[in-house]
Design an enzyme around this catalytic site. Structure first.
Site, PDB file in Angstrom:
ATOM      1  N   HIS A  49       7.922  -0.562  12.609  1.00 33.78           N
ATOM      2  CA  HIS A  49       7.001  -1.507  11.965  1.00 33.78           C
ATOM      3  C   HIS A  49       7.497  -3.062  12.206  1.00 33.78           C
ATOM      4  CE1 HIS A  49       3.019  -1.888   9.781  1.00 33.78           C
ATOM      5  NE2 HIS A  49       4.122  -1.657   8.311  1.00 33.78           N
ATOM      6  N   ASP A  74       1.175  -0.867   0.246  1.00 31.05           N
ATOM      7  CA  ASP A  74      -0.106   0.239   0.206  1.00 31.05           C
ATOM      8  C   ASP A  74       0.788   1.346  -0.021  1.00 31.05           C
ATOM      9  OD1 ASP A  74       0.791  -1.184   2.755  1.00 31.05           O
ATOM     10  OD2 ASP A  74      -1.001  -0.126   3.507  1.00 31.05           O
ATOM     11  N   ASP A  98       3.900   4.067   8.869  1.00 33.35           N
ATOM     12  CA  ASP A  98       3.787   2.809   9.685  1.00 33.35           C
ATOM     13  C   ASP A  98       4.900   2.625  10.604  1.00 33.35           C
ATOM     14  OD1 ASP A  98       1.973   3.087   7.458  1.00 33.35           O
ATOM     15  OD2 ASP A  98       2.228   0.498   7.073  1.00 33.35           O
ATOM     16  N   HIS A 108      -2.815   7.472   7.387  1.00 33.51           N
ATOM     17  CA  HIS A 108      -2.854   6.429   7.685  1.00 33.51           C
ATOM     18  C   HIS A 108      -4.363   6.070   8.233  1.00 33.51           C
ATOM     19  CE1 HIS A 108      -2.052   2.241   7.417  1.00 33.51           C
ATOM     20  NE2 HIS A 108      -1.425   2.209   6.397  1.00 33.51           N
TER      21      HIS A 108
END
Length: 291
Positions: free
Chosen positions: A132, A64, A200, A256
């Site tokens: 992450h 993504d 992220d 996000h």
């Protein structure tokens, strides 16, 4: 001033929110951070300048955040781009692009230069490790500080020689008619703005340190109160707010956002209990960052 466009503000899979992409513009320079599917379409549809991009930085190799990049680069070539494109990101990004071009029979007609950091148009771009589930980076965009000379104060002391002005602005002491003039007395520094994008991440000290005194922090805010958020390598909106508070930032953008939240206002309400100066990043909205 730096203008930040939230080209896509969702994550995971395409929904009513676009996949992650952030465009940063300053005085003729534009840099893209992350490039989910659909990013190039949004850049073209809203006139944000597909071919004028100077650099693209990717936070990590989840689809993504990166699957829109090969197509974006190919479109640049088809549209006649000739100038160099700077590309930065985690391990594997260069190989990913090379293999994509190999199997799609595409050879970029313009140079790609892979970099870890960059200084462009009065801005510096540097990375820091985020937290992450795979190797991941966040980015700090910092405008250069501007040093100005208080000419009026100098003239009040009888100094009008431009050569003296120049030496003081260069940080050098000057003696005029037996009087020593120190640059610290006549120079003022205007701090350049600082923008931090986490990509992220779950909450972690690396992000807190990198975001210290940022004018804008764009932080992973995927979930509202899901217990599994951290095991997925993501943050709750309140995690983002707590980080913003600990880092003493001026403003926080919640980014996000999971597709499960058609109405994301509860995330903002919860975050504001911990940090009032926050807002929800919406697709193709922008935020002007000033010191």
């Amino acid at each position: 001033m730096i203008r930040v466009y939230f080209v896509g503000s969702g994550g995971g899979s395409p929904s009513f929110r676009g996949l992650p992409a952030i465009l940063v513009k300053r005085e003729g320079w534009s840099v893209l951070f992350d490039c989910g599917e659909g990013t190039q379409w949004r850049l073209m549809k809203y006139g944000l300048g597909l071919t004028s991009l100077d650099a693209v930085f990717v936070t990590h190799m989840h689809g993504d955040h990166v699957l829109g990049l090969p197509g974006l680069i190919e479109s640049m070539g088809l549209l006649g781009r000739e100038k160099k494109l700077y590309v930065g990101g985690p391990r594997g990004l260069r190989e990913f692009l090379t293999e994509s071009f190999k199997w799609t029979r595409f050879n970029p007609p313009f140079p790609l230069e892979f970099v870890d950091s960059l200084e462009v148009g009065g801005m510096s771009i540097s990375s820091f490790p985020s937290c992450h589930t795979i190797d991941s980076l966040g980015y700090v965009v910092k405008e250069k500080d501007r040093v100005n000379l208080n000419v009026e104060r100098l003239r009040e002391t009888g100094v009008k020689d431009w050569r003296v002005f120049r030496l003081l602005k260069e940080g050098k002491s000057v003696e005029v008619k037996g009087v020593k003039l120190d640059p610290e007395t006549y120079l003022t520094t205007r701090r350049g703005v600082k923008v931090v994008y986490t990509g992220d991440t779950m909450p972690c000290e690396q992000v807190i340190r990198a975001a210290e005194e940022a004018d804008l922090l764009i932080h992973d805010s995927t979930f509202l109160d899901e217990k599994e958020a951290h095991s997925f390598g993501h943050s709750l909106a309140r995690d983002a707010a707590t980080t913003a508070s600990k880092s003493h930032v001026k403003a926080l953008a919640l980014f996000h956002i999971s597709a499960r939240y058609r109405d994301a206002s509860p995330l903002v309400q919860d975050a504001r209990r911990f940090f009032p100066h926050c807002f929800l990043a919406e697709d193709v909205s922008f935020y002007d960052v000033r010191a």
